[in-house]
Design an enzyme around this catalytic site. Structure first.
Site, PDB file in Angstrom:
ATOM      1  N   ASP A 103       0.815  -1.211   0.000  1.00  0.00           N
ATOM      2  CA  ASP A 103       0.000   0.000   0.000  1.00  0.00           C
ATOM      3  C   ASP A 103       0.853   1.266   0.000  1.00  0.00           C
ATOM      4  OD1 ASP A 103       0.948  -0.449   2.595  1.00  0.00           O
ATOM      5  OD2 ASP A 103      -1.006  -0.256   3.571  1.00  0.00           O
ATOM      6  N   ASP A 106       6.991   3.935   3.314  1.00  0.00           N
ATOM      7  CA  ASP A 106       7.163   4.995   4.315  1.00  0.00           C
ATOM      8  C   ASP A 106       8.631   5.011   4.745  1.00  0.00           C
ATOM      9  OD1 ASP A 106       6.414   6.964   6.162  1.00  0.00           O
ATOM     10  OD2 ASP A 106       5.693   5.540   7.636  1.00  0.00           O
ATOM     11  N   GLY A 108      10.495   2.484   4.643  1.00  0.00           N
ATOM     12  CA  GLY A 108      11.148   1.541   3.736  1.00  0.00           C
ATOM     13  C   GLY A 108      11.466   0.210   4.389  1.00  0.00           C
ATOM     14  N   LEU A 111       9.105  -2.801   2.974  1.00  0.00           N
ATOM     15  CA  LEU A 111       9.363  -3.220   1.599  1.00  0.00           C
ATOM     16  C   LEU A 111      10.749  -3.825   1.436  1.00  0.00           C
ATOM     17  CD1 LEU A 111       7.522  -3.224  -0.853  1.00  0.00           C
ATOM     18  CD2 LEU A 111       8.689  -1.170  -1.664  1.00  0.00           C
ATOM     19  N   ASP A 162      -5.203   1.626   6.891  1.00  0.00           N
ATOM     20  CA  ASP A 162      -6.000   1.709   8.116  1.00  0.00           C
ATOM     21  C   ASP A 162      -5.424   2.666   9.146  1.00  0.00           C
ATOM     22  OD1 ASP A 162      -3.715  -0.077   8.690  1.00  0.00           O
ATOM     23  OD2 ASP A 162      -4.685  -0.288  10.641  1.00  0.00           O
TER      24      ASP A 162
HETATM   25  P1  IMP Z   1       7.418   1.313   6.398  1.00  0.00           P
HETATM   26  O1  IMP Z   1       7.890  -0.047   6.825  1.00  0.00           O
HETATM   27  O2  IMP Z   1       7.757   2.367   7.412  1.00  0.00           O
HETATM   28  O3  IMP Z   1       7.808   1.705   4.994  1.00  0.00           O
HETATM   29  O4  IMP Z   1       5.865   1.296   6.500  1.00  0.00           O
HETATM   30  C1  IMP Z   1       5.080   0.668   5.613  1.00  0.00           C
HETATM   31  C2  IMP Z   1       3.801   0.292   6.313  1.00  0.00           C
HETATM   32  O5  IMP Z   1       3.417   1.252   7.307  1.00  0.00           O
HETATM   33  C3  IMP Z   1       2.704   0.284   5.304  1.00  0.00           C
HETATM   34  O6  IMP Z   1       2.570  -0.980   4.703  1.00  0.00           O
HETATM   35  C4  IMP Z   1       1.494   0.669   6.152  1.00  0.00           C
HETATM   36  O7  IMP Z   1       0.921  -0.484   6.714  1.00  0.00           O
HETATM   37  C5  IMP Z   1       2.042   1.526   7.260  1.00  0.00           C
HETATM   38  N1  IMP Z   1       1.843   2.981   7.015  1.00  0.00           N
HETATM   39  C6  IMP Z   1       2.789   3.908   6.769  1.00  0.00           C
HETATM   40  N2  IMP Z   1       2.248   5.129   6.587  1.00  0.00           N
HETATM   41  C7  IMP Z   1       0.911   4.952   6.704  1.00  0.00           C
HETATM   42  C8  IMP Z   1      -0.219   5.857   6.618  1.00  0.00           C
HETATM   43  O8  IMP Z   1      -0.118   7.070   6.365  1.00  0.00           O
HETATM   44  N3  IMP Z   1      -1.443   5.294   6.821  1.00  0.00           N
HETATM   45  C9  IMP Z   1      -1.632   3.969   7.094  1.00  0.00           C
HETATM   46  N4  IMP Z   1      -0.611   3.102   7.175  1.00  0.00           N
HETATM   47  C10 IMP Z   1       0.645   3.586   6.993  1.00  0.00           C
HETATM   48 MG    MG Z   2       1.023  -2.422   5.403  1.00  0.00          MG
END
Ligand code: IMP
Ligand code: MG
Length: 180
Positions: A103, A106, A108, A111, A162
């Site tokens: 989705d 953020d 990273g 991913l 969410d």
């Molecule tokens: P990362 O591991 O920090 O890149 O975060 C990725 C995950 O954080 C995503 O798959 C989302 O589940 C969650 N996430 C990050 N930002 C948002 C947001 O603005 N709204 C909802 N979920 C978020």
């Molecule tokens: Mg997620």
């Protein structure tokens, strides 16, 4: 949950539909494999992947589709830094060209964990497709091969995303505004 509202639409369902269509074209143009596997990261990617794949057949893409559940966030809106697999994929991706669908990109962490995880399973290649990107929040140096929209550092919900498990059903992306 803190008191908040989700009245402000950031990206409409029509804008999403148009962009998803463009993404399918981009993916089809750069994908020539008869061993494509889409891996949706649950739970946030369920609506995005459902819309993406609807038009795949018309573009000659015939992927196997599987899902895995990764968790890093608690009930709040900030990452705790740890990513773990709580439900793994079942298809054999050995030698396959994998496209991970998530989705939002953020920090990273999620991913980059997913890419490593699929490479460790022996995938022939691993690419990524995200609906949203918050480039200003990056902790790990990773970019998405196919991305829908880049957004500012605001918390958003809808179209699969969410806040404390709510709002995933919204057909658009809305901004969460925290109130007192
Ligand atoms: P990362 O591991 O920090 O890149 O975060 C990725 C995950 O954080 C995503 O798959 C989302 O589940 C969650 N996430 C990050 N930002 C948002 C947001 O603005 N709204 C909802 N979920 C978020
Ligand atoms: Mg997620």
């Amino acid at each position: 949950m803190d008191s908040h509202h989700v009245n402000d639409i950031l990206i409409s369902s029509l804008e999403i539909e148009t962009r998803v269509d463009e993404l399918v074209h981009e993916i089809a143009k750069s994908t020539s494999t008869d061993n494509l596997v889409l891996v949706g990261v649950l739970r946030g990617s369920f609506m995005f992947i459902a819309d993406l794949v609807r038009d795949f057949n018309n573009h000659g893409l015939h992927p196997r589709i599987d899902f895995m559940t990764l968790e890093s966030y608690g009930a709040g809106t900030t990452s705790n830094g740890n990513v773990r697999v709580t439900k793994d994929i079942h298809v054999d991706v050995t030698g396959a060209d994998v496209l991970i669908i998530d989705d939002i990109l953020d920090s990273g962490r999620t991913l980059s964990f997913a890419v490593k995880h699929l490479n460790n399973k022996g995938a022939g290649s691993v690419k990524t497709c995200t609906l949203l990107d918050k480039p200003s929040q990056r902790v790990i140096d990773i970019s998405s091969d196919f991305n829908g929209f880049s957004i500012e550092d605001i918390f958003v919900v809808g179209y699969g995303l969410d806040y404390d498990s709510y709002y995933r059903e919204l057909p658009h992306i809305a901004k969460v505004t925290f109130t007192n």
